[in-house]
Design an enzyme around this catalytic site. Structure first.
Site, PDB file in Angstrom:
ATOM      1  N   GLU A 136       0.845  -1.201   0.000  1.00  0.00           N
ATOM      2  CA  GLU A 136       0.000   0.000   0.000  1.00  0.00           C
ATOM      3  C   GLU A 136       0.878   1.249   0.000  1.00  0.00           C
ATOM      4  O   GLU A 136       0.781   2.123   0.872  1.00  0.00           O
ATOM      5  CB  GLU A 136      -0.952   0.003   1.201  1.00  0.00           C
ATOM      6  CG  GLU A 136      -1.902  -1.164   1.247  1.00  0.00           C
ATOM      7  CD  GLU A 136      -2.923  -1.163   0.123  1.00  0.00           C
ATOM      8  OE1 GLU A 136      -2.988  -0.166  -0.625  1.00  0.00           O
ATOM      9  OE2 GLU A 136      -3.643  -2.158  -0.017  1.00  0.00           O
ATOM     10  N   ASP A 261       6.121  30.384 -25.405  1.00  0.00           N
ATOM     11  CA  ASP A 261       5.616  31.380 -24.461  1.00  0.00           C
ATOM     12  C   ASP A 261       6.810  32.118 -23.885  1.00  0.00           C
ATOM     13  O   ASP A 261       7.713  31.494 -23.307  1.00  0.00           O
ATOM     14  CB  ASP A 261       4.815  30.698 -23.355  1.00  0.00           C
ATOM     15  CG  ASP A 261       4.201  31.690 -22.394  1.00  0.00           C
ATOM     16  OD1 ASP A 261       3.627  32.693 -22.854  1.00  0.00           O
ATOM     17  OD2 ASP A 261       4.295  31.474 -21.162  1.00  0.00           O
ATOM     18  N   ASP A 315       4.092  33.875 -28.254  1.00  0.00           N
ATOM     19  CA  ASP A 315       3.378  34.895 -27.497  1.00  0.00           C
ATOM     20  C   ASP A 315       3.606  36.245 -28.179  1.00  0.00           C
ATOM     21  O   ASP A 315       4.746  36.681 -28.370  1.00  0.00           O
ATOM     22  CB  ASP A 315       3.926  34.900 -26.068  1.00  0.00           C
ATOM     23  CG  ASP A 315       3.248  35.915 -25.172  1.00  0.00           C
ATOM     24  OD1 ASP A 315       2.369  36.654 -25.653  1.00  0.00           O
ATOM     25  OD2 ASP A 315       3.596  35.966 -23.982  1.00  0.00           O
ATOM     26  N   HIS A 392       3.105  27.681 -18.211  1.00  0.00           N
ATOM     27  CA  HIS A 392       3.886  28.208 -19.341  1.00  0.00           C
ATOM     28  C   HIS A 392       3.866  27.251 -20.534  1.00  0.00           C
ATOM     29  O   HIS A 392       3.694  27.685 -21.686  1.00  0.00           O
ATOM     30  CB  HIS A 392       5.312  28.500 -18.888  1.00  0.00           C
ATOM     31  CG  HIS A 392       5.372  29.340 -17.653  1.00  0.00           C
ATOM     32  ND1 HIS A 392       5.012  30.667 -17.642  1.00  0.00           N
ATOM     33  CD2 HIS A 392       5.712  29.028 -16.366  1.00  0.00           C
ATOM     34  CE1 HIS A 392       5.146  31.153 -16.415  1.00  0.00           C
ATOM     35  NE2 HIS A 392       5.562  30.181 -15.628  1.00  0.00           N
ATOM     36  N   ASP A 395       0.366  27.312 -22.085  1.00  0.00           N
ATOM     37  CA  ASP A 395       0.184  28.454 -22.990  1.00  0.00           C
ATOM     38  C   ASP A 395       0.887  28.202 -24.320  1.00  0.00           C
ATOM     39  O   ASP A 395       0.322  28.479 -25.401  1.00  0.00           O
ATOM     40  CB  ASP A 395       0.736  29.725 -22.347  1.00  0.00           C
ATOM     41  CG  ASP A 395      -0.175  30.259 -21.245  1.00  0.00           C
ATOM     42  OD1 ASP A 395      -1.348  29.834 -21.184  1.00  0.00           O
ATOM     43  OD2 ASP A 395       0.286  31.082 -20.436  1.00  0.00           O
TER      44      ASP A 395
END
Length: 418
Positions: A136, A261, A315, A392, A395
Site C-alpha cells: 500500500e 511562451d 506569445d 507556461h 500556454d
C-alpha cells in the site's frame, strides 16, 4: 516444495515479472492495479522463492502504520508459506511480528514506517536484507520515505541483486506522488499493471466477482478506481485525458506544431513541440525547452534546432523578440489571441481523446498539465476558474495548436473566439 506447481500459484499475467525476478534483471518491481489483482499474493510468493535461491537473504516488509501489519502482510506471508509447503521450515512470532526459517536462520521482519528513520536501527544476526516490500505504497507520505528505508536496509555486500517491491492501488489524484513517481522511466525498474480481470477464473470466488460487477453498475467511477486501478481524479483536475508515455511511431509521424511562451522577470521561456492526429484526436507532446533569462541569441539557436524548420507560434507580447527569432532563421509568427481565447484553447485540449506526454523529454509539461487544478472556494467547492500560474507550457501548447483550435471554433460558431 518439490510437489508445488508454480503455475498453480502465479497468474499468467504475472509470469513476466516472475521471469524478471528469476533472472535478476531489476532491482525495483512496481506492481499497480485494482483490488483482487494478485499483487500482494505474488510478492509474498516471490520473497520466499528468492530466499530459497539466496540463503543469505532476509526480508523487510513495511506498511505506513504498524497496526495494519498483522491483518495484512503478515497473514499474506503465512499464506505463501503454506501454499509453498514450507510450514515445517518457518516459525511465526507475533510481537514484534516476524517469521523465521528454522533451518537457515533467515528472517522476515514486519515494521511500520511511521518514522522511516527508525529502520536505521534494524540489525540482522546473519545475512543481509535482500528483499524490501512496501505494501500500500500510496499510504506513505513521499518517495523520500521509500528511499530512506532502502538506504538503511540495503547495507552490506551480497552475491545477488537486492529487490524492492512496491505494491499499490493508484490514488485517484493524478498529482499524487505515487502516480507521478510511477510515470518516471527509471533504469532498473520493472512496472506492471493488473486487475482482477487478469486473474484465473475461480481464484477470487463468486462473491468477489459479484460485488465487483455490482459496483460496476451502481458506481462506475468507484469501480474504475477501486477494481480497475484507474487514476480517475478527485474532481478539480483541469485535464483528465492525460497519458504519460513515450511516443510511438505513429505519434512521431503525425503533423507537428510548435509554440513558444515568452518569460518575463522570473517566468521562464517555454517552448513545446507537439504532434496531432485529428482522426484519433490524439495530441502528443514530444519535446520542450523551459528556462529563465536566456539571451536572445541563445534562445534563437535552441528554438531553431528544436523546431526543425516548422512554424513556431509565439506569445505576441514581445514583437521585438519575434523579429530577433526570424532574423536568426526561426519561422516565428505571433499567435492570434482574442477575448476568450484562453478558455477556448483549454476547452479544446480537454476535448481531445488523449494527450500523451513524453516523460523523458517533457518533464515540465507533464508537471504543469498533471497539476493543473480549478480553483476551490472557502468551503472546498470547485469553481470553474483556472489560476494563471505554472502554465507556461500549457500556454505554449495553445499557441502551437492555434490553427487547429480556430478551425474547430469556425466550424461551431459564426464568430470564433480567436
Amino acid at each position: 516444495m518439490s510437489t508445488v506447481r508454480l503455475s498453480d500459484l502465479i497468474a499468467p499475467a504475472l509470469q513476466p515479472v516472475h521471469r524478471a525476478l528469476r533472472d535478476q534483471s531489476y532491482d525495483e518491481i512496481w506492481l499497480s492495479g485494482g483490488r483482487g489483482s494478485g499483487k500482494s499474493s505474488f510478492v509474498a510468493l516471490e520473497i520466499l522463492l528468492g530466499m530459497i535461491r539466496h540463503p543469505d537473504a532476509n526480508a523487510l516488509i513495511l506498511r505506513r502504520v504498524g497496526a495494519t501489519l498483522r491483518e495484512s502482510v503478515f497473514e499474506q506471508m503465512l499464506w505463501a508459506v503454506d501454499r509453498l509447503g514450507l510450514n515445517k521450515e518457518y516459525r511465526p512470532k507475533l510481537s514484534p511480528p516476524e517469521i523465521e526459517n528454522l533451518r537457515t536462520g533467515q528472517r522476515i521482519l514486519f515494521r511500520g514506517a511511521d518514522d522511516p528513520g527508525k529502520t536505521k536501527s534494524l540489525k540482522l544476526s546473519r545475512g543481509v536484507f535482500g528483499y524490501l516490500w512496501f505494501e500500500e505504497m500510496s499510504e506513505f507520505s513521499a518517495l523520500t520515505d521509500i528511499l530512506t528505508v532502502r538506504a538503511s536496509a540495503f547495507r552490506g555486500s551480497a552475491d545477488f541483486r537486492p529487490v524492492t517491491f512496491c505494491t499499490y492501488n493508484p490514488p485517484a489524484d493524478a498529482a499524487h506522488w505515487v502516480n507521478q513517481s510511477a510515470a518516471e522511466l527509471m533504469q532498473g525498474r520493472f512496472t506492471h499493471y493488473s486487475t482482477y480481470l487478469d486473474m484465473p477464473e475461480g481464484w477470487l470466488g463468486e462473491s468477489f466477482i459479484a460485488e465487483a460487477e455490482r459496483q460496476k453498475t451502481a458506481r462506475p467511477l468507484l469501480y474504475r478506481q477501486m477494481y480497475l486501478g484507474e487514476v480517475t481524479g478527485i474532481g478539480d483536475e483541469v485535464f483528465d485525458n492525460l497519458r504519460i508515455a513515450v511516443p510511438d511511431r505513429d505519434d512521431l509521424a503525425a503533423v507537428a506544431y510548435c509554440g513558444l511562451d515568452f518569460g518575463f522577470a522570473a517566468d521562464p521561456d517555454a517552448f513545446v513541440r507537439a504532434t496531432y492526429d485529428p482522426r484519433r484526436r490524439r495530441l502528443c507532446i514530444t519535446d520542450e525547452f523551459v528556462a529563465t533569462r536566456v539571451p536572445a541569441d541563445e534562445l534563437t539557436r535552441i528554438i531553431r534546432s528544436r523546431a526543425k524548420g516548422d512554424i513556431v507560434r509565439c506569445d505576441g507580447a514581445d514583437p521585438r523578440l519575434i523579429d530577433a527569432l526570424r532574423r536568426g532563421g526561426v519561422k516565428a509568427v505571433a499567435a492570434k489571441k482574442g477575448p476568450g481565447s484562453v478558455k477556448q484553447g483549454i476547452r479544446w485540449l480537454q476535448e481531445q481523446a488523449e494527450i500523451v506526454i513524453d516523460p523523458v523529454r517533457c518533464p515540465v509539461a507533464r508537471r504543469e498539465l498533471v497539476n493543473a487544478r480549478y480553483r476551490r472556494d472557502n468551503e472546498g467547492n470547485v469553481i470553474p476558474e483556472i489560476p494563471d500560474r505554472d502554465n507556461h507550457t500549457i500556454d505554449a501548447l495553445r499557441y502551437a495548436l492555434g490553427p487547429v483550435i480556430r478551425a474547430k471554433a469556425a466550424r461551431t460558431s459564426q464568430n470564433p473566439l480567436f
